[in-house]
Motif scaffolding. Structure first.
Motif, PDB file in Angstrom:
ATOM      1  N   ALA A 417       0.867  -1.208   0.035  1.00 30.54           N
ATOM      2  CA  ALA A 417      -0.124  -0.070  -0.033  1.00 30.54           C
ATOM      3  C   ALA A 417       0.987   1.248  -0.049  1.00 30.54           C
ATOM      4  CB  ALA A 417      -1.079   0.037   1.414  1.00 30.54           C
ATOM      5  N   GLU A 418       0.323   2.243  -0.710  1.00 29.69           N
ATOM      6  CA  GLU A 418       0.871   3.614  -0.527  1.00 29.69           C
ATOM      7  C   GLU A 418       0.704   4.108   0.800  1.00 29.69           C
ATOM      8  OE1 GLU A 418       0.384   7.912  -2.729  1.00 29.69           O
ATOM      9  OE2 GLU A 418       0.527   6.073  -4.057  1.00 29.69           O
ATOM     10  N   LEU A 419       1.657   4.762   1.394  1.00 26.10           N
ATOM     11  CA  LEU A 419       1.871   5.492   2.588  1.00 26.10           C
ATOM     12  C   LEU A 419       0.891   6.735   2.616  1.00 26.10           C
ATOM     13  CD1 LEU A 419       5.617   5.458   3.760  1.00 26.10           C
ATOM     14  CD2 LEU A 419       3.613   4.100   4.961  1.00 26.10           C
ATOM     15  N   PRO A 420       0.033   6.709   3.496  1.00 23.02           N
ATOM     16  CA  PRO A 420      -0.680   8.161   3.966  1.00 23.02           C
ATOM     17  C   PRO A 420       0.014   9.543   3.568  1.00 23.02           C
ATOM     18  CG  PRO A 420      -1.196   6.472   5.733  1.00 23.02           C
ATOM     19  CD  PRO A 420      -0.058   6.029   5.027  1.00 23.02           C
ATOM     20  N   ARG A 421      -0.373  10.189   2.963  1.00 26.84           N
ATOM     21  CA  ARG A 421       0.099  11.691   2.561  1.00 26.84           C
ATOM     22  C   ARG A 421       0.274  12.587   3.832  1.00 26.84           C
ATOM     23  NH1 ARG A 421       1.314  12.377  -2.913  1.00 26.84           N
ATOM     24  NH2 ARG A 421       0.382  10.669  -4.039  1.00 26.84           N
ATOM     25  N   ARG A 422      -0.800  12.499   4.461  1.00 25.70           N
ATOM     26  CA  ARG A 422      -0.816  13.682   5.597  1.00 25.70           C
ATOM     27  C   ARG A 422      -1.136  13.258   6.854  1.00 25.70           C
ATOM     28  NH1 ARG A 422      -5.870  15.717   4.487  1.00 25.70           N
ATOM     29  NH2 ARG A 422      -5.661  17.494   5.614  1.00 25.70           N
ATOM     30  N   ARG A 423      -0.713  13.986   7.918  1.00 24.60           N
ATOM     31  CA  ARG A 423      -0.839  13.552   9.397  1.00 24.60           C
ATOM     32  C   ARG A 423      -2.109  12.828   9.558  1.00 24.60           C
ATOM     33  NH1 ARG A 423       1.936  15.774  14.074  1.00 24.60           N
ATOM     34  NH2 ARG A 423       0.576  15.447  15.982  1.00 24.60           N
ATOM     35  N   VAL A 424      -3.217  13.825   9.384  1.00 29.14           N
ATOM     36  CA  VAL A 424      -4.509  13.163   9.504  1.00 29.14           C
ATOM     37  C   VAL A 424      -4.875  11.971   8.945  1.00 29.14           C
ATOM     38  CG1 VAL A 424      -5.498  15.748  10.179  1.00 29.14           C
ATOM     39  CG2 VAL A 424      -5.381  14.789   7.918  1.00 29.14           C
ATOM     40  N   GLU A 425      -4.325  11.725   7.622  1.00 33.16           N
ATOM     41  CA  GLU A 425      -4.637  10.651   6.909  1.00 33.16           C
ATOM     42  C   GLU A 425      -3.986   9.434   7.808  1.00 33.16           C
ATOM     43  OE1 GLU A 425      -3.064  11.245   3.067  1.00 33.16           O
ATOM     44  OE2 GLU A 425      -4.834  12.604   2.451  1.00 33.16           O
ATOM     45  N   LEU A 426      -2.762   9.833   8.321  1.00 30.29           N
ATOM     46  CA  LEU A 426      -2.101   8.627   8.854  1.00 30.29           C
ATOM     47  C   LEU A 426      -2.838   8.346  10.173  1.00 30.29           C
ATOM     48  CD1 LEU A 426       0.514   6.912   9.087  1.00 30.29           C
ATOM     49  CD2 LEU A 426       1.740   8.830  10.250  1.00 30.29           C
ATOM     50  N   TYR A 427      -3.349   9.291  10.952  1.00 32.10           N
ATOM     51  CA  TYR A 427      -4.039   8.854  12.101  1.00 32.10           C
ATOM     52  C   TYR A 427      -5.254   8.145  11.830  1.00 32.10           C
ATOM     53  CZ  TYR A 427      -1.309  11.794  15.346  1.00 32.10           C
ATOM     54  OH  TYR A 427      -0.169  12.509  15.884  1.00 32.10           O
ATOM     55  N   GLN A 428      -6.068   8.467  10.766  1.00 32.02           N
ATOM     56  CA  GLN A 428      -7.337   7.603  10.016  1.00 32.02           C
ATOM     57  C   GLN A 428      -6.755   6.368   9.978  1.00 32.02           C
ATOM     58  OE1 GLN A 428      -9.539   9.776   6.955  1.00 32.02           O
ATOM     59  NE2 GLN A 428     -10.051   7.703   6.355  1.00 32.02           N
ATOM     60  N   GLU A 429      -5.643   6.023   9.150  1.00 32.72           N
ATOM     61  CA  GLU A 429      -5.217   4.752   8.857  1.00 32.72           C
ATOM     62  C   GLU A 429      -4.942   3.996   9.956  1.00 32.72           C
ATOM     63  OE1 GLU A 429      -5.643   3.274   6.161  1.00 32.72           O
ATOM     64  OE2 GLU A 429      -6.225   5.111   4.856  1.00 32.72           O
ATOM     65  N   MET A 430      -4.370   4.464  11.046  1.00 34.35           N
ATOM     66  CA  MET A 430      -4.012   3.718  12.237  1.00 34.35           C
ATOM     67  C   MET A 430      -5.189   3.378  13.156  1.00 34.35           C
ATOM     68  SD  MET A 430      -0.713   3.160  11.969  1.00 34.35           S
ATOM     69  CE  MET A 430      -0.750   2.418  13.691  1.00 34.35           C
ATOM     70  N   CYS A 431      -6.414   4.195  13.015  1.00 37.42           N
ATOM     71  CA  CYS A 431      -7.624   3.822  13.797  1.00 37.42           C
ATOM     72  C   CYS A 431      -8.373   2.697  12.984  1.00 37.42           C
ATOM     73  CB  CYS A 431      -8.450   5.172  13.494  1.00 37.42           C
ATOM     74  SG  CYS A 431      -7.957   6.394  14.863  1.00 37.42           S
ATOM     75  N   VAL A 432      -8.179   2.869  11.611  1.00 36.64           N
ATOM     76  CA  VAL A 432      -8.637   1.787  10.827  1.00 36.64           C
ATOM     77  C   VAL A 432      -7.993   0.530  11.263  1.00 36.64           C
ATOM     78  CG1 VAL A 432      -8.978   0.888   8.463  1.00 36.64           C
ATOM     79  CG2 VAL A 432      -9.462   3.074   8.795  1.00 36.64           C
ATOM     80  N   LEU A 433      -6.760   0.357  11.297  1.00 39.61           N
ATOM     81  CA  LEU A 433      -5.835  -0.891  11.551  1.00 39.61           C
ATOM     82  C   LEU A 433      -6.199  -1.259  12.771  1.00 39.61           C
ATOM     83  CD1 LEU A 433      -3.481  -2.716  10.904  1.00 39.61           C
ATOM     84  CD2 LEU A 433      -1.866  -0.504  11.806  1.00 39.61           C
TER      85      LEU A 433
END
Length: 748
Positions: A417-433
């Motif tokens: 997968a491509e890494l999230p581009r922004r800080r908020v997207e990274l937090y969102q993906e970690m919550c999904v994970l």
């Protein structure tokens, strides 16, 4: 009654080595009163001072160094009076030695065990991802000495010889360089380390506690006794009317909470003695985690302990705003040296990612370390690093160690997968994970769907922000969760939901018995911002523009919405720096439509005018020194840093041309063309555009008045007089070849 004269030592006693005389005293004390009497003697004689002079520290070490060899000689002499007597005395002495050394060594072990694993706050356990040992993945943090007093800077820094090479060399520090100076200079015994969330402040203190506990601090450093105190655990005790003293806090709270600490039997005055002797390294974590109303009391308590135990070393960590907003002299922490944690650089990123991936493969293969395993780890690390280095937005995220850790976790969990581009997207993906994919991978039944569980956590996060809570009791959190679940018409019980979130997603954790908090404050801030968006209640933020507690939440909110109204409200309340930061973050986004971008574009001139108003007022009234300081403040906040920090070369290489041009035009206008970055740039070019310290740089210093009589002029000795000074003398707070090169690029 007059004191009796001190008897003169006999000739034989004068010839005895000092350590033998003191050792014999210790033996007598041991025989007469046991371990407690020995400790008392240690604190009341010259032994500690002499021992430190010999490079020996700690009661146990002193006992080994002095008592054990002398005891053998003494027992041999006593043997003439009878073997039974000698044997009895020898056994008594050995018992005392064993008791003292065992207790202190066990303390070292317990404190280091507490810090053994790299349990990064904010990082929950993820299926197939292992928690490595701290020392296997720890990367030394670089500290910024920008807040050092001028007297502590080197001659190069004071002189104004300040190109990018000198700046980087002068400011690059790690904590061990400072601790090596504690014996020579008292100011190094009072350190405060500032950084925003996720920059590794707590991990740094854990690293120190582990290293000292394992006696791995290296040559040239005495072995101090590490005492790691998390203020969030003790803030209630410290804000009582009669709080515990530091020795009592250590004895009654800290030691019992360590692994197997309940079985440690230290002498009653052990903590007090090591503090008095200067053998203690007191590591105080999280001043910002104390509620604002309680900080004055905690500051007074800390000041009192530091004054009382002035020989020991104290290191405090805090987020910047909490430390800087102390506005009453009596409540201000008395810490001489202020340091900032610098951004992770490329070398640190590579070191962390490579070590982290090696640990994952090592544990995954049953702790085998073969060339094949190392190649696989390196391949994965290279893939992740290639993504980061290829995209500037990912490099920005990777400056924060916590976010870099999240990226590594995401990359290993979703390797293609491509890494999230922004800080908020990274937090969102970690919550999904953590909320959805983790229980799915473990085939665990979820009691609520992902979206439903996320809303409940958002509601909790917002209320915790509003109540200024980082931790809440089990009773309170269950009551709140019951309310939220009822409002959302969910039938699951609060207890079941809490248990599920804690055990499966670990977004909520129980660090203390029956005390809950989000795995990292950043998740609380992110989820609170999402809840404000869900409720469409942006006005909640308007009353918090000047509150540092809310700043990350405001920025995370602005990064997920069109923040035009938010920016306008911040400007109306005078929070222009916050408004500017929100606007900057928004301009980096790609999902605003043309109409939204046009609104922001129309707002920009007003924002810029408001932000630079203070500087213009100072220049207009001829307050040149204050204007120079305000120029620095505007520039450092423009690159997303806090007052007191230095610029990295990259900060100036990419400094926004519009802002640099605005600053230059203001200086030109009010100095009648005599001062400004464009004036300095032209003189720099005429001197050969020097990029290193050279004759050309000295010539430039002579031309702008920074040098006189072949020597560099201290800042306080500048004229600050428009009529008497040279062209190009100001601005002076920010200088160097990188800045002038940027002025060239921006066509000033």
């Amino acid at each position: 009654m007059p004191e009796e004269p001190t008897p003169k030592p006999d000739k034989q006693e004068e010839k005895s080595p000092w350590n033998e005389k003191l050792a014999e005293l210790l033996i007598k004390a041991a025989i007469g009163g046991g371990a407690g009497t020995v400790i008392t003697l240690l604190s009341s004689t010259e032994l500690p001072r002499l021992a430190l002079g010999a490079g020996i520290g700690g009661a146990a070490t002193m006992v080994y160094a002095f008592v054990e060899p002398i005891a053998k000689r003494t027992n041999k002499g006593l043997g003439q009076a009878g073997d039974k007597t000698a044997d009895a005395i020898g056994k008594k002495t050995e018992q005392v030695i064993a008791t003292l050394t065992s207790a202190e060594d066990r303390y070292f072990t317990a404190q280091s065990q507490e810090c053994k694993y790299c349990r990064t706050e904010g990082m929950a356990k993820v299926e197939g991802i292992f928690t490595p040992m701290l020392e296997k993945v720890y990367v030394p943090l670089e500290l910024d000495r920008s807040a050092f007093r001028p007297g502590l800077m080197s001659d190069v820094a004071k002189s104004g010889r300040f190109d990018e090479t000198d700046s980087d060399r002068l400011t690059r520090l790690d904590i061990w360089k400072l601790l090596a100076q504690t014996e020579k200079d008292l100011i190094y015994r009072r350190l405060v380390i500032l950084a925003w969330g996720g920059y590794g402040k707590t991990t740094l203190l854990r690293h120190l506690a582990f290293t000292y506990g394992q006696n791995q601090q290296g040559s040239g450093l005495p072995r101090l006794v590490p005492i790691l105190l998390l203020l969030r655990k003790y803030r209630e005790e410290l804000t009582q009317e009669n709080p515990l003293s530091l020795p009592d806090l250590i004895a009654q709270k800290h030691i019992p909470n360590l692994p197997e600490g309940a079985t440690l039997r230290m002498s009653p005055d052990w903590a007090k003695n090591i503090l008095r002797r200067g053998d203690a390294l007191v590591l105080v974590d999280g001043f910002d985690e104390v509620p604002k109303a309680q900080r004055p009391q905690v500051a007074r308590w800390l000041n009192e302990q530091m004054r009382h135990y002035g020989k020991s070393t104290f290191i405090l960590t805090s987020r910047p705003k909490a430390y800087q907003e102390q506005d009453q002299a009596m409540d201000t922490l008395e810490l001489e040296t202020i340091l900032w944690v610098k951004d992770f650089q490329e070398k640190q990123r590579r070191q962390f990612v490579e070590q982290w991936y090696w640990c994952q493969e090592y544990y995954h293969h049953g702790k085998e370390d073969t060339p094949d395993i190392r190649r696989e780890a390196q391949r994965s690390a290279d893939e992740l690093l290639a993504q980061i280095e290829a995209r500037s937005e990912l490099k920005d995220l990777a400056k924060n160690p916590l976010l870099l850790n999240m990226m590594a976790t995401f990359h290993r969990r979703y390797p293609s997968a491509e890494l999230p581009r922004r800080r908020v997207e990274l937090y969102q993906e970690m919550c999904v994970l953590q909320l959805r994919d983790r229980p799915g991978a473990r085939r665990l039944e979820t009691i609520l769907g992902y979206e439903e569980a996320l809303v409940i956590l958002q509601m909790l996060a917002l209320e915790m922000m509003q109540q200024h809570d980082e931790q809440v009791s089990q009773e309170v959190i269950l009551r709140r969760l019951t309310t939220y679940l009822t409002e959302q018409a969910e039938t699951v019980s609060a207890a079941d939901f809490l248990r599920h979130i804690e055990q499966v997603s670990e977004l909520l954790v129980q660090r203390e018995p029956e005390e809950y908090e989000f795995s990292h404050l950043s998740f609380q801030e992110y989820l609170a911002a999402k809840e404000i968006i869900r409720l469409k209640r942006e006005s909640v933020l308007y009353q918090h523009f000047e509150d540092g507690w809310w700043k990350p939440t405001i920025l995370l909110y602005a990064a997920q919405t069109n923040p035009t109204t938010l920016i306008r409200q911040a400007m109306q309340q005078g929070a222009t720096d916050l408004a500017y930061t929100c606007w900057q973050d928004t301009t980096k986004r790609v999902n605003l439509n043309d109409a939204e971008l046009e609104v922001l574009t129309q707002l920009t001139p007003t924002l810029q005018t408001s932000r630079y108003q203070t500087l213009e007022d100072l220049l207009k009234s001829g307050q040149w020194r204050d204007a120079d300081q305000e120029t620095y403040r505007l520039m450092i906040t423009t690159v997303g840093k806090e007052e007191g920090q230095y610029f990295e070369p990259a900060d100036l290489e990419n400094f926004p041309c519009d802002d640099l041009r605005t600053l230059d035009q203001l200086w030109l206008r009010y100095s009648n063309g005599k001062w400004g970055f464009s004036v300095q740039k032209q003189i720099w070019q005429e001197c050969g555009s020097p990029t290193e310290y050279s004759d050309g740089w000295e010539k430039f210093g002579d031309r702008v008045g920074w040098r006189k009589d072949d020597d560099w002029v201290d800042y306080d000795d500048l004229t600050f007089d428009l009529q008497k000074t040279r062209s190009g003398e100001f601005p002076r707070e920010i200088r160097g070849s990188v800045l002038f090169s940027r002025a060239e690029t921006c066509e000033l």
